[in-house]
Design an enzyme around this catalytic site. Structure first.
Site, short mmCIF file in Angstrom:
data_model
loop_
_atom_site.label_atom_id
_atom_site.label_comp_id
_atom_site.label_asym_id
_atom_site.label_seq_id
_atom_site.Cartn_x
_atom_site.Cartn_y
_atom_site.Cartn_z
CG ASP A 131 34.95 54.35 46.67
OD1 ASP A 131 35.22 53.37 47.38
OD2 ASP A 131 34.91 54.28 45.43
CG HIS A 138 42.24 50.73 40.58
ND1 HIS A 138 41.61 50.42 39.39
CD2 HIS A 138 41.58 51.83 41.06
CE1 HIS A 138 40.62 51.27 39.17
NE2 HIS A 138 40.59 52.14 40.17
CD GLN A 245 35.47 57.58 37.00
OE1 GLN A 245 34.96 56.53 36.62
NE2 GLN A 245 36.45 57.60 37.88
#
Length: 421
Positions: A131, A138, A245
């Site tokens: 990924d 972003h 996370q």
């Protein structure tokens, strides 16, 4: 030039006209053998039936058994000449003026299935999944939230496509429920970490490239040849537990906050179908190093949309719209960078783009950005919400608008279900 038409009736708003013909794998019945297919209109065309009937009669595919496999990997490995031959053959036999399939009632009944009545599955064996973090907007927004304006984007971000290795085993097909993950989180201040269901569950609006032939170990792929190693694109939701996370990612990056589930759409739209929608990628400053410098730097004009259907509601709300053009690093640069150290990619590997956020708040690609880490609740037709709640359903869609037709990706959908007690 006259618009290519099929003998199959395809609505003007369909994602799957004869100009598209995306690939997937389906099962006619739940206990039947999976088989490769393309989508046209509301139908699925069984490529194993077409192959067995001898309609793939080109030099490359006439003796091939790639469409008799339960996945697309063998076809992916054959490379662009085979992909182009298959597309040409399928467009020919599906065209309105070609009788070979149109007028063969027995073969038509054997070959076509209603899309609404079949089961779609993950179309390839995914050996590895990586990924990337390729949207500047972003990256900037995440940096502003967690590091402040002085260091919003780390200097290395403009020099190379940042990525982490994801978990291939938890990639699921659209429509699969996502169980709310459990893990450690850490409240503000010096409090002890807690364990339990994620309190900040999020989606990430992404797309992913499906790798074709790949490369041998130790032999990088040149960035200007990288497109020949990308079969196509699909929609991807990289579900993320932001609280898990945030606590775990220093110093090695995401782990449990990402590995619990990634949803992909069932149909892979080929680069050949996307070619009319190619556009210039953003100018990169500073210029990339020579191994990332492309003769032509191409993105695609793919309109993306996210709908959220809150738990217990019958209506969905469009909560963001973005575009594939918002990627700073191209998919070909991503693939070339992945292999530059000699890493080998294999047919069916998946390369996620990272969250595709645009420059404006209504084009941000995840709830982390849309709510600014929960500080600005999202308005949903009279109610407000920050992160995903149990029972919420998230649906992505993506489409290219052509002259009189669409080339679309269908949808990528998942619903959140509670953590087990």
């Amino acid at each position: 030039m006259a618009l290519l038409k099929s003998f199959i009736d395809v609505g003007s708003d369909s994602h799957f006209p004869i100009q598209n013909l995306p690939y997937g794998v389906f099962k006619p019945e739940s206990n039947s053998t999976p088989r490769p297919a393309v989508a046209i209109g509301d139908l699925v065309l069984d490529l194993s039936a077409i192959s067995e009937a001898g309609l793939f009669d080109g030099l490359i595919l006439k003796d091939a058994d790639c469409f008799l496999q339960p996945n697309l990997n063998k076809f992916l490995a054959m490379g662009r000449p085979a992909w182009k031959e298959a597309r040409s053959t399928l467009q020919r036999i599906l065209s309105s003026n070609e009788p070979i399939l149109r007028d063969n009632d027995v073969l038509r009944r054997k070959s076509f299935h209603q899309m609404s009545k079949v089961e779609m599955i993950v179309p390839m064996v995914i050996g590895d999944y990586t990924d990337f973090f390729a949207s500047m907007h972003h990256a900037k927004n995440c940096g502003l939230m967690f590091r402040g304006p002085e260091n919003a984007i780390n200097p290395n971000w403009f020099r190379l496509p940042i990525a982490y290795h994801g978990r291939a085993s938890s990639i699921v097909i659209s429509g699969t429920d996502i169980i709310r993950p459990r893990g450690q989180g850490h409240p503000q201040g010096n409090s002890e970490p807690y364990f339990g269901p994620s309190k900040k569950l999020d989606f990430e609006l992404e797309m992913a490239a499906v790798v074709g032939p790949g490369n041998e170990l130790g032999k990088p792929i040149d960035v200007n040849n990288a497109a020949d190693h990308i079969f196509g694109l699909l929609l991807m939701n990289d579900w993320s537990a932001r609280d898990i996370q945030a606590w775990e990612y220093v110093p090695l990056g995401p782990f449990l906050g990402k590995s619990f589930g990634t949803t992909i759409s069932p149909w892979i739209v080929t680069l050949d179908a996307l070619e009319p929608f190619g556009c210039q990628a953003p100018k990169q400053d500073p210029p990339p190093l020579p191994y990332l410098a492309e003769k032509e730097s191409v993105n695609y004009d793919i309109s993306l949309e996210v709908q959220l259907k809150p738990s217990g509601r019958d209506d969905s709300c469009v909560i963001t719209k973005s575009n594939f053009q918002n990627l700073y690093w191209t998919i070909t640069q991503q693939l070339a960078h992945h292999t530059v150290n000699g890493c080998n990619l294999r047919p069916g590997d998946l390369l996620g783009t990272g969250t595709i956020s645009g420059p404006e708040p209504d084009s941000y690609g995840c709830l982390l950005e849309l709510t600014w880490n929960g500080q600005k609740p999202l308005s949903l037709n009279g109610t407000t919400q920050t992160f995903l709640e149990d029972g919420d359903q998230v649906t992505f869609s993506g489409v290219c608008k052509g002259d009189g037709y669409n080339v679309g990706f269908g949808t990528c959908t998942g619903k959140i279900v509670p953590s087990p007690p």
